[in-house]
Design an enzyme around this catalytic site. Structure first.
Site, PDB file in Angstrom:
ATOM      1  CG  HIS A  64      -1.981   0.998   1.238  1.00 19.69           C
ATOM      2  ND1 HIS A  64      -3.229   0.777   1.781  1.00 19.69           N
ATOM      3  CD2 HIS A  64      -2.028   2.264   0.768  1.00 19.69           C
ATOM      4  CE1 HIS A  64      -3.982   1.846   1.640  1.00 19.69           C
ATOM      5  NE2 HIS A  64      -3.280   2.767   1.031  1.00 19.69           N
ATOM      6  CG  HIS A  66      -1.180   6.632  -1.797  1.00 22.38           C
ATOM      7  ND1 HIS A  66      -2.351   6.445  -2.495  1.00 22.38           N
ATOM      8  CD2 HIS A  66      -1.407   6.162  -0.547  1.00 22.38           C
ATOM      9  CE1 HIS A  66      -3.262   5.896  -1.693  1.00 22.38           C
ATOM     10  NE2 HIS A  66      -2.722   5.709  -0.504  1.00 22.38           N
ATOM     11  NE  ARG A  68       0.404  11.288  -2.860  1.00 22.12           N
ATOM     12  CZ  ARG A  68      -0.670  10.865  -2.203  1.00 22.12           C
ATOM     13  NH1 ARG A  68      -1.679  10.317  -2.846  1.00 22.12           N
ATOM     14  NH2 ARG A  68      -0.759  11.009  -0.911  1.00 22.12           N
ATOM     15  CG  ASN A  98      -4.947   7.615  -4.624  1.00 26.91           C
ATOM     16  OD1 ASN A  98      -3.908   7.014  -4.850  1.00 26.91           O
ATOM     17  ND2 ASN A  98      -5.157   8.275  -3.501  1.00 26.91           N
ATOM     18  CG  ASP A 156      -6.279   3.505  -0.354  1.00 30.15           C
ATOM     19  OD1 ASP A 156      -6.922   3.284   0.675  1.00 30.15           O
ATOM     20  OD2 ASP A 156      -5.252   4.210  -0.371  1.00 30.15           O
ATOM     21  CG  HIS A 236      -5.588   2.001   5.680  1.00 28.38           C
ATOM     22  ND1 HIS A 236      -6.957   1.933   5.686  1.00 28.38           N
ATOM     23  CD2 HIS A 236      -5.258   2.680   4.550  1.00 28.38           C
ATOM     24  CE1 HIS A 236      -7.428   2.543   4.621  1.00 28.38           C
ATOM     25  NE2 HIS A 236      -6.427   2.994   3.914  1.00 28.38           N
ATOM     26  CG  ASP A 309      -2.089   4.793   3.651  1.00 27.94           C
ATOM     27  OD1 ASP A 309      -1.976   5.165   2.460  1.00 27.94           O
ATOM     28  OD2 ASP A 309      -3.051   5.113   4.374  1.00 27.94           O
ATOM     29  CG  HIS A 313      -0.182  14.910   1.036  1.00 28.93           C
ATOM     30  ND1 HIS A 313      -0.925  15.016  -0.118  1.00 28.93           N
ATOM     31  CD2 HIS A 313      -0.742  13.924   1.756  1.00 28.93           C
ATOM     32  CE1 HIS A 313      -1.899  14.125  -0.087  1.00 28.93           C
ATOM     33  NE2 HIS A 313      -1.812  13.437   1.035  1.00 28.93           N
TER      34      HIS A 313
HETATM   35 ZN   LIG Z   1      -6.718   4.242   2.343  1.00 28.42          ZN
END
Ligand SMILES: [Zn+2]
Lengths: 432, 321
Positions: A64, A66, A68, A98, A156, A236, A309, A313
């Site tokens: 899991h 991200h 980006r 995502n 997600d 999560h 996760d 950012h």
């Molecule tokens: Zn999530």
């Protein structure tokens, strides 16, 4: 063909129930032999690596993250994210869809795979979206995504709020042999929330995300998996009640797997402190009783994997009022030392800790990795468990710095990381 | 001396009395013909009101002017906030003006903490942040009560205080609860379960000294003070009740309900009131209502707060100079 002999280390391979001093011989991209110390002559190798004092483990797998890219390259790219992963001891990461555009067609999947190969730091495996655009309305082309190389499906960031759509997606995924990974949150219950709902959230005047918002969706997806005999993965986990729901579902023989993040295992909502946006994530940090239940879950096998996760950012999206700040924190470079804190405090054995990062996640997503047996891909992490360091901005390979662990004294680092026989991290630095 | 006033939470009884005693001397200033005193001459106060509030802003502005400070109003419409400027940008812009005090009203809880973290030399006065706190409202409520109960031997202590209405979303309620807890008063929170989370009695919040009562008459029984809260319809509080009619049938503080309270009971309301919803006009305009006094005491309390933060002195110290 180059042959690397790794000597004098302690092999920890949960898939083989092995925790013994062993020498490991790599032949190109594959593991050729795992033998008693000294059994493999140095003459059999073209290069010898001394791993004295180190743990030799299968390369870590993060289910899991991200990354980006495409779409949010100022937060992270596949290159920067996979470099951070390698530094953290990861040889495989599964990236959530995502992005912008969402990974909901084969073109995006192929792009992600290609960017991962180009970065060359670790294996990047895409997760396709369940619904087109993560909108929860139409099903994504799951067969197309699967054929292109997606290893699981997930919306997600968003729950699949339409139970009918979720049911059909589970049925289709079952046909493919794929698992759906679920972000469990009833958004009508967590409506506008930005931290755990509790005495503390009421004290701070922040809208809360109640645990029951997670629990009802975990219960729903377990029942849908039961009804359709399909496979679900719960992302999560954060609430004690949800851990219990997964435990009972497994007891009932439902094919459910589950993950938990290091931050949910180590921190409580108190970390939000003086409205610290680096402690804001979804699901939110919960209470001590939840931390205890999650720890019990990794101990007794209810929870299959730890996953970061990893959610980079940019600073601007965190340097705002708490309720306006983005959700999410970094994870890839802190996963290992934070997990080792759980070994040191006696929660789990080192074998179990490694299992939660290797065999556990590999099994959950059906990946042919996470072991050091002969013939397996030569994905290894060589860990120095006693290396003491402090997390600082300079050491972060991600493009972002959003972590509540900045300045924390950590122990344990990936000294050497090998991906398909290629040494990508050497002396805990990227080798290229 | 404290640099900021962000909440009542954490203030001791002595802190509270110190503000109230200072305020009492400023009440006198407000009654003079010439209502201006010089102690904050040369000081700059920015009233940063990013959520509309005429009443509190005007009160702070008058307070600053009566202390001879230079006051500047920055509102949501005339700052560039609406054009996408972040609170951090605003903070940096304000820093350039080197204000001594920023009085801040913001719709997000924690916004004054944010400003305090990013402005090194400025004192922050919280004029209401989201659902968190509104400390000067609680202080002016106390000053109003102190004035009203001046003949009472225990003053504003040993009181039973009923706070009625939308406790969940109310910063006024939180600040008042902290204040009355500091004074050791009995506190009844009165309203429907949807608007009073049980967590309010949790040891990590107000603890079990607080009573949560869902029946209005029971909640008002024996009360010396009733604080009516405004139903903040803009916070979609209507989603927490079946209908506003049903809410007012159950919880509107009217003369009949007030009969359960002590004979000398007084009624406070932070304003502006939704007449007939949370409180009846007869009560609001009746002899037990102190609402008009609250407005008058508001200026004195804010003068006391601005004075204390700008000078780091109590009034008596200030006078001896
Ligand atoms: Zn999530």
């Amino acid at each position: 063909m180059s042959k690397l002999l790794i000597k004098n280390g302690l092999v920890i391979d949960p898939a083989a129930s092995l925790e013994e001093p062993r020498d490991v011989l790599l032949n190109g991209a594959l593991i050729e032999a795992v033998e008693r110390p000294g059994a493999i002559p140095e003459s059999a190798a073209t290069e010898v690596l001394n791993a004295s004092g180190m743990w030799i483990t299968p390369g870590f797998i993060d289910l899991h993250v991200h990354l980006r890219e495409p779409g949010f390259e100022w937060k992270e790219t596949i290159e920067s994210g996979s470099r951070a992963a390698a530094l953290g001891g990861f040889t495989t990461v599964c990236c959530m869809p995502n992005t912008k555009p969402v990974n909901h067609n084969a073109e995006i999947t192929r792009f992600i795979l290609e960017q991962g190969r180009r970065a060359g730091a670790c294996r990047v495996l895409p997760i396709g979206s369940v619904s087109v655009g993560l909108k929860g309305e139409e099903m994504s082309p799951l067969s197309e995504l699967w054929a292109a190389g997606c290893v699981a499906f997930s919306d997600d960031g968003e729950p699949v709020w339409d139970s009918g759509l979720m049911r059909r997606a589970l049925e289709w995924a079952k046909m493919l042999g794929a698992r759906i990974s679920c972000h469990e949150e009833d958004k009508k219950l967590s409506c506008g929330g930005c931290m755990n709902e509790s005495a503390l959230s009421y004290r701070m005047g922040l809208n809360g995300m109640p645990k029951v918002a997670e629990d009802v969706m975990v219960a729903r997806d377990i029942e849908l998996a039961r009804a359709t005999s399909s496979k679900v993965h719960i992302c999560h986990l954060s609430s004690a009640r949800s851990v219990e729901l997964v435990r009972r579902a497994k007891h009932d023989g439902i094919d459910v797997s589950a993950e938990v993040t290091p931050h949910h295992l180590l921190l409580t909502e108190e970390t939000v402190g003086d409205y610290d946006t680096n402690a804001k994530m979804s699901p939110p940090l919960r209470e001590q009783e939840d931390v205890e239940a999650l720890r019990a879950g990794i101990k007794d096998g209810t929870i299959d994997a730890i996953a970061s996760d990893h959610a980079p950012h940019e600073q601007d999206s965190k340097l705002v009022e708490f309720s306006k700040a983005s959700f999410g924190i970094l994870g890839l470079q802190t996963n290992l030392p934070l997990t080792l804190e759980l070994v040191r405090n006696g929660t789990i054995s080192r074998m179990r800790a490694i299992e939660l990062w290797t065999r556990g996640p590999a099994k959950a997503f059906g990946l042919e990795r996470g072991t050091l047996r002969c013939g397996a891909p030569a994905d290894l992490s060589i860990i120095n468990p006693d290396y003491h360091w402090t997390l600082s901005k300079e050491l972060i390979a991600s493009k972002s710095f959003n972590t509540p662990f900045m300045g924390r004294a950590l122990s344990g680092i990936a000294e050497t990381v090998i991906v398909e026989g290629q040494v990508v991290v050497k002396a805990h630095k990227l080798s290229r | 001396m404290r640099r900021h006033l962000i909440g009542i939470e954490g203030l001791t009884k002595e802190d509270i009395y110190s503000y109230l005693n200072n305020a009492a001397t400023f009440v006198e200033v407000s009654e003079r013909e010439l209502k201006k005193v010089p102690p904050l001459r040369g000081k700059t106060i920015v009233n940063l009101f990013l959520e509309p509030s005429t009443r509190t802003r005007v009160s702070f502005e008058i307070a600053g002017k009566r202390l001879s400070a230079d006051t500047i109003n920055v509102g949501a419409s005339d700052s560039s906030i609406t054009k996408g400027e972040t609170l951090l940008d605003t903070a940096r812009t304000l820093q350039a003006m080197a204000p001594d005090i920023i009085v801040m009203r913001h719709k997000e809880s924690g916004a004054p903490h944010f400003l305090a973290k990013h402005l090194e030399k400025t004192s922050i006065v919280n004029a209401g942040d989201g659902m968190h706190e509104h400390p000067t409202q609680a202080l002016l409520d106390l000053l109003t009560l102190k004035h009203h109960f001046k003949e009472r031997s225990a003053g504003i202590e040993d009181l039973t205080v009923a706070i009625v209405g939308d406790i969940r979303h109310s910063r006024v309620a939180r600040s008042n609860i902290w204040a009355h807890l500091a004074l050791n008063n009995r506190i009844n929170l009165v309203g429907p379960p949807t608007l009073i989370p049980e967590e309010f009695r949790h040891p990590r919040l107000f603890g079990e000294k607080i009573n949560i009562i869902h029946d209005l008459k029971t909640g008002l029984r024996g009360a010396d003070v009733v604080i009516c809260l405004r139903m903040q319809l803009e916070r979609q509080t209507d989603k927490f009740v079946p209908s506003l009619e049903e809410y007012s049938q159950e919880y509107c503080v009217n003369e009949r309900a007030l009969q359960a309270a002590n004979p000398g009971c007084v009624v406070l309301h932070p304003g502006p009131a939704n007449r007939g919803l949370e409180v009846s006009s007869a009560v609001l305009d009746g002899a037990q209502s102190l609402m008009q006094k609250q407005v008058n005491f508001g200026v004195a309390v804010r003068m006391a707060v601005l004075f204390a933060l700008a000078t780091g002195k109590t009034v008596s110290e200030g006078k001896s100079e």
